[in-house]
Design an enzyme around this catalytic site. Structure first.
Site, PDB file in Angstrom:
ATOM      1  N   GLU A   1       0.639   4.073   1.565  1.00 61.93           N
ATOM      2  CA  GLU A   1       0.931   4.639   2.878  1.00 61.93           C
ATOM      3  C   GLU A   1       2.090   3.921   3.569  1.00 61.93           C
ATOM      4  O   GLU A   1       2.956   4.562   4.184  1.00 61.93           O
ATOM      5  CB  GLU A   1      -0.303   4.557   3.791  1.00 61.93           C
ATOM      6  CG  GLU A   1      -1.507   5.296   3.276  1.00 61.93           C
ATOM      7  CD  GLU A   1      -2.468   4.440   2.464  1.00 61.93           C
ATOM      8  OE1 GLU A   1      -3.675   4.703   2.530  1.00 61.93           O
ATOM      9  OE2 GLU A   1      -2.019   3.506   1.762  1.00 61.93           O
TER      10      GLU A   1
ATOM     11  N   CYS B   1      -3.640   0.620   7.083  1.00 61.66           N
ATOM     12  CA  CYS B   1      -2.817   1.813   6.902  1.00 61.66           C
ATOM     13  C   CYS B   1      -3.123   2.882   7.949  1.00 61.66           C
ATOM     14  O   CYS B   1      -2.219   3.586   8.405  1.00 61.66           O
ATOM     15  CB  CYS B   1      -2.980   2.358   5.490  1.00 61.66           C
ATOM     16  SG  CYS B   1      -2.288   1.234   4.257  1.00 61.66           S
TER      17      CYS B   1
ATOM     18  N   HIS C   1       0.841  -1.201   0.000  1.00 61.39           N
ATOM     19  CA  HIS C   1       0.000   0.000   0.000  1.00 61.39           C
ATOM     20  C   HIS C   1       0.875   1.248   0.000  1.00 61.39           C
ATOM     21  O   HIS C   1       1.964   1.258   0.592  1.00 61.39           O
ATOM     22  CB  HIS C   1      -0.900   0.018   1.233  1.00 61.39           C
ATOM     23  CG  HIS C   1      -2.008  -0.983   1.200  1.00 61.39           C
ATOM     24  ND1 HIS C   1      -3.261  -0.720   1.693  1.00 61.39           N
ATOM     25  CD2 HIS C   1      -2.058  -2.258   0.725  1.00 61.39           C
ATOM     26  CE1 HIS C   1      -4.033  -1.780   1.529  1.00 61.39           C
ATOM     27  NE2 HIS C   1      -3.311  -2.736   0.948  1.00 61.39           N
TER      28      HIS C   1
ATOM     29  N   CYS D   1      -7.105   2.509   4.497  1.00 63.26           N
ATOM     30  CA  CYS D   1      -7.808   1.316   4.951  1.00 63.26           C
ATOM     31  C   CYS D   1      -7.468   1.109   6.439  1.00 63.26           C
ATOM     32  O   CYS D   1      -6.611   1.812   6.994  1.00 63.26           O
ATOM     33  CB  CYS D   1      -7.357   0.117   4.118  1.00 63.26           C
ATOM     34  SG  CYS D   1      -5.670  -0.419   4.462  1.00 63.26           S
TER      35      CYS D   1
END
Length: 145
Positions: free
Chosen positions: A48, A79, A46, A76
């Site tokens: 992040e 994260c 991801h 999400c």
């Protein structure tokens, strides 16, 4: 947010869901990230998490106090929790995620008790631009029949 949007475009160019992130500290970009799940075959790829790892490495510390995470899609749960664990001061995101958003849309991981850290959340910055990148990506991947 412009730097995060640039990262999202790089993710899109690489065939990834166009999500990008940047971390700023004292007016300087210290971490960049973009989705890499497909290319790296990594479920943790991801944007992040990439930005958090890079910022921690560059600053030489895991506590990212004094830093702001800019991301093109509402984080999400994973994260959002990582941002809390990294002790970021704030999250600024562009598009809301009505399916998995964890900063107020579906969940509010950052407000859950008993976290011993609080961070500020600001959503909707450059929302339309980010939403258009995402809509365009998914329209190509999942055309109507």
């Amino acid at each position: 947010m412009r730097v995060a949007l640039d990262q999202a475009r790089l993710a899109l160019d690489g065939g990834e869901v166009p999500v990008g992130a940047a971390i700023a500290c004292a007016g300087e970009i210290v971490g960049l990230g973009r989705n890499t799940r497909e290319g790296d075959a990594d479920p943790l790829g991801h944007a992040e998490l990439g930005a958090i790892r890079q910022a921690a490495s560059r600053l030489g510390r895991w506590r990212l106090t004094g830093c702001t995470l800019y991301v093109t899609l509402e984080p999400c749960p994973m994260c959002a929790a990582a941002a809390m664990q990294a002790r970021l001061d704030r999250i600024v995101f562009a598009a809301y995620d009505p399916k998995l958003g964890a900063c107020g849309s579906v969940f509010s991981v950052v407000e859950a008790r008993p976290w011993n850290h609080r961070l500020e959340v600001i959503g909707g910055i450059c929302e339309e631009e980010s939403a258009q990148l995402l809509k365009g990506f998914f329209a190509q991947r999942r055309p109507c029949s």
